[in-house]
Design an enzyme around this catalytic site. Structure first.
Site, mmCIF file in Angstrom:
data_model
loop_
_atom_site.group_PDB
_atom_site.id
_atom_site.type_symbol
_atom_site.label_atom_id
_atom_site.label_comp_id
_atom_site.label_asym_id
_atom_site.label_seq_id
_atom_site.Cartn_x
_atom_site.Cartn_y
_atom_site.Cartn_z
ATOM 1 N N CYS A 101 -45.024 2.133 -17.363
ATOM 2 C CA CYS A 101 -45.498 3.277 -18.151
ATOM 3 C C CYS A 101 -46.858 3.743 -17.662
ATOM 4 C CB CYS A 101 -45.634 2.906 -19.617
ATOM 5 S SG CYS A 101 -44.485 1.692 -20.151
ATOM 6 N N GLY A 140 -33.778 -3.704 -25.631
ATOM 7 C CA GLY A 140 -32.522 -4.050 -24.952
ATOM 8 C C GLY A 140 -32.611 -4.071 -23.434
ATOM 9 N N HIS A 141 -33.326 -3.080 -22.872
ATOM 10 C CA HIS A 141 -33.268 -2.948 -21.407
ATOM 11 C C HIS A 141 -34.105 -3.977 -20.660
ATOM 12 C CE1 HIS A 141 -37.121 -0.651 -20.420
ATOM 13 N NE2 HIS A 141 -37.110 -0.555 -21.732
#
Ligand code: PLP
Length: 378
Positions: free
Chosen positions: A328, A202-203
């Site tokens: 990340c 979603g983000h």
């Protein structure tokens, strides 16, 4: 602030935000309840599923399933779990060497339990070694997982062509694509792609964080990683994250409209003009993936002997956000695995990634270029 790190995450759209707040604030029922305060949420979740299905051209009427998860990492892990558990020993899977860690790390684990893994390399433009991919398929190959768009370079992999050829060699081999970096940037059509599983987050397309999607093609068996309640057609237990799911549905609607209007082309025009100026100001720079097909918003550029991490921090002191490697990975201080796989020259490997959105303007890019020149030329 000039935000140019949209492959790391995106700003929640104001319409998505309002939808989420409304659900959080007013409609806090449980969709599994029998009374209307709960069942209305079930209907709203179905509407979100329909919006996601439209975004990726899934056919729920024909049995395709759209499952909501907690993130793309969960979706990716779930596919591997479903295909490889309870015993991965002797099974063969194929992945690219430039996948996101949410694929590569669980695969390392399965490898340690006896799974045979073939990693497919890319060339210096980030283009996949198709010959190796196709020649690696055997009758034991249970899964091929190839991302649709690389998060660091924006290079698009031709899943449609690969899937056709893979299925012609072994029709039982399942195909998964991590399409996290494709949503809102290119059209996604699961029928054309001919994939069995597809992951979204979603983000990455102006939705909330902490909600993902897993598409499962009609008729493909799926074993849930999370056991518990009967939510999500028994395929993903746990009370639904209603506000985020419904907000993601709205984000999917907006992403579909963006891709099907001229908006993504505007991003490309801005990105291409930025690259032209970068090359002319810094002839001694390298844009990774420049000769491959790329999505409209991403530029990964190395400046000779300039440390990308330092550059990111210097730009941040001018309120400009870009990244070095994936969000990340940026804590690892290691040069990017993706650029290593592309055999990036050592003096360029500590690059920066600039990733635009439909909200960026020419003024943003002008300011970024001005500051960048000041910093590098100092
Ligand atoms: N796959 C790709 C290609 C990504 O770029 C990312 C996030 O950067 C993920 C998976 C993981 O997404 P999430 O943060 O939703 O777990």
């Amino acid at each position: 602030m000039i935000y140019l790190d949209n492959n790391a995450t995106t700003k929640i759209d104001h319409r998505v935000y309002h939808k989420q707040c409304e659900i959080l604030h007013k409609y806090y029922g449980n969709p599994s309840s029998l009374y209307p305060f709960g069942t209305a949420l079930k209907d709203a979740i179905l509407e979100a599923r329909i919006q996601v299905a439209r975004l990726i051209n899934a056919d729920m009427k024909n049995g395709d399933r759209i499952i909501f998860t907690s993130c793309a990492t969960e979706s990716n892990n779930s596919v591997l779990f479903s295909v490889l558990q309870p015993n991965a020993q002797g099974k063969h899977i194929i992945v690219t060497s430039v996948e996101h860690p949410s694929i590569l790390n669980p695969i390392s684990y399965y490898k340690s339990t006896g799974c045979n893994v073939t990693y497919i390399d890319v060339d210096s433009d980030g283009i996949l070694n198709e010959e190796k991919l196709l020649s690696s398929i055997t009758d034991k190959t249970v899964l091929v997982s190839i991302m649709l768009v690389n998060s660091e370079t924006g290079v698009v992999f031709d899943i449609e062509r690969f899937a056709k050829k893979i299925k012609a060699i072994n029709k039982k081999t399942l195909i998964h694509t991590d399409a996290v970096q494709a949503a809102g940037k290119i059209p996604i059509d699961v029928k054309k792609l001919n994939v069995d599983f597809l992951t979204l987050s979603g983000h990455k397309f102006n939705g909330p964080k902490g909600v993902g999607v897993l598409y499962i093609k009609s008729g493909i068996p799926f074993h849930s990683m999370l056991l518990g309640g009967h939510q999500e057609f028994n395929l993903r237990a746990g009370t639904e994250n209603t506000s985020s799911i419904i907000a993601l549905g709205e984000a999917a609607r907006l992403a579909f409209d963006r891709v099907n209007s001229g908006q993504i082309n505007n991003i490309k025009v801005l990105r291409d003009s930025m690259e032209k100026q970068l090359i002319s100001s810094f002839p001694d720079s390298l844009i990774f993936g420049k000769n491959a097909q790329r999505v409209c918003n991403t530029t990964n550029i190395g400046f000779k002997n300039v440390d990308g991490d330092k550059l990111v921090l210097q730009l941040a002191s001018y309120n400009i956000c870009v990244s070095s490697g994936t969000a990340c990975d940026s804590l690892s201080a290691q040069p990017s695995n993706v650029l290593r796989q592309m055999q990036a020259p050592e003096e360029y490997i500590r690059s920066i990634r600039v990733s635009l959105s439909h909200e960026n303007t020419k003024a943003d890019i002008d300011y970024f270029l001005k500051i960048l020149k000041c910093i590098i030329n100092k």
